[in-house]
Design a protein around this motif. Structure first.
Motif, mmCIF file in Angstrom:
data_model
loop_
_atom_site.group_PDB
_atom_site.id
_atom_site.type_symbol
_atom_site.label_atom_id
_atom_site.label_comp_id
_atom_site.label_asym_id
_atom_site.label_seq_id
_atom_site.Cartn_x
_atom_site.Cartn_y
_atom_site.Cartn_z
ATOM 1 N N ARG A 33 0.825 -1.206 0.000
ATOM 2 C CA ARG A 33 0.000 0.000 0.000
ATOM 3 C C ARG A 33 0.866 1.267 0.000
ATOM 4 N NH1 ARG A 33 -5.073 -1.125 0.102
ATOM 5 N NH2 ARG A 33 -5.732 0.963 0.689
ATOM 6 N N HIS A 34 2.184 1.091 -0.100
ATOM 7 C CA HIS A 34 3.107 2.225 -0.041
ATOM 8 C C HIS A 34 4.334 1.897 -0.879
ATOM 9 C CE1 HIS A 34 6.382 4.455 2.339
ATOM 10 N NE2 HIS A 34 5.759 5.337 1.591
ATOM 11 N N ARG A 47 1.182 6.577 -1.598
ATOM 12 C CA ARG A 47 0.376 5.703 -0.732
ATOM 13 C C ARG A 47 -1.006 5.488 -1.318
ATOM 14 N NH1 ARG A 47 2.738 5.123 4.273
ATOM 15 N NH2 ARG A 47 4.384 6.620 4.698
ATOM 16 N N THR A 49 -4.743 4.854 -0.160
ATOM 17 C CA THR A 49 -5.547 5.059 1.049
ATOM 18 C C THR A 49 -6.590 3.960 1.226
ATOM 19 O OG1 THR A 49 -7.295 6.350 -0.003
ATOM 20 C CG2 THR A 49 -5.324 7.565 0.722
ATOM 21 N N LYS A 53 -7.650 5.810 -2.884
ATOM 22 C CA LYS A 53 -7.130 7.013 -3.538
ATOM 23 C C LYS A 53 -5.605 6.999 -3.412
ATOM 24 C CE LYS A 53 -11.152 9.878 -2.987
ATOM 25 N NZ LYS A 53 -11.945 9.295 -4.002
ATOM 26 N N ILE A 55 -2.051 9.110 -2.782
ATOM 27 C CA ILE A 55 -1.498 10.327 -2.182
ATOM 28 C C ILE A 55 0.020 10.300 -2.397
ATOM 29 C CG2 ILE A 55 -1.097 11.617 -0.055
ATOM 30 C CD1 ILE A 55 -3.696 10.498 1.015
#
Length: 58
Positions: A33-34, A47, A49, A53, A55
């Protein structure tokens, strides 16, 4: 080849007249997720979310 090192979905045939390579978020994140993107001397965090979404932060 591992999932995190897949080639882009589209490969240009003529660099002068082609769109840039395209990647799916699944290709970029590889189940995580990152991810960290290194640009020059800077690192950026991308990242995913809880609401799906993206970011991007420096």
């Amino acid at each position: 080849m591992t999932d995190s090192h897949r080639p882009p979905l589209e490969r240009p045939t003529d660099d002068a007249n082609c769109a840039p390579p395209r990647y799916t978020s699944e290709q970029l994140f590889g189940g995580m997720r990152h991810v960290v993107i290194v640009h020059g001397t800077r690192e950026y965090s991308l990242r995913l979310t809880a609401t799906n979404k993206l970011i991007l932060t420096a």
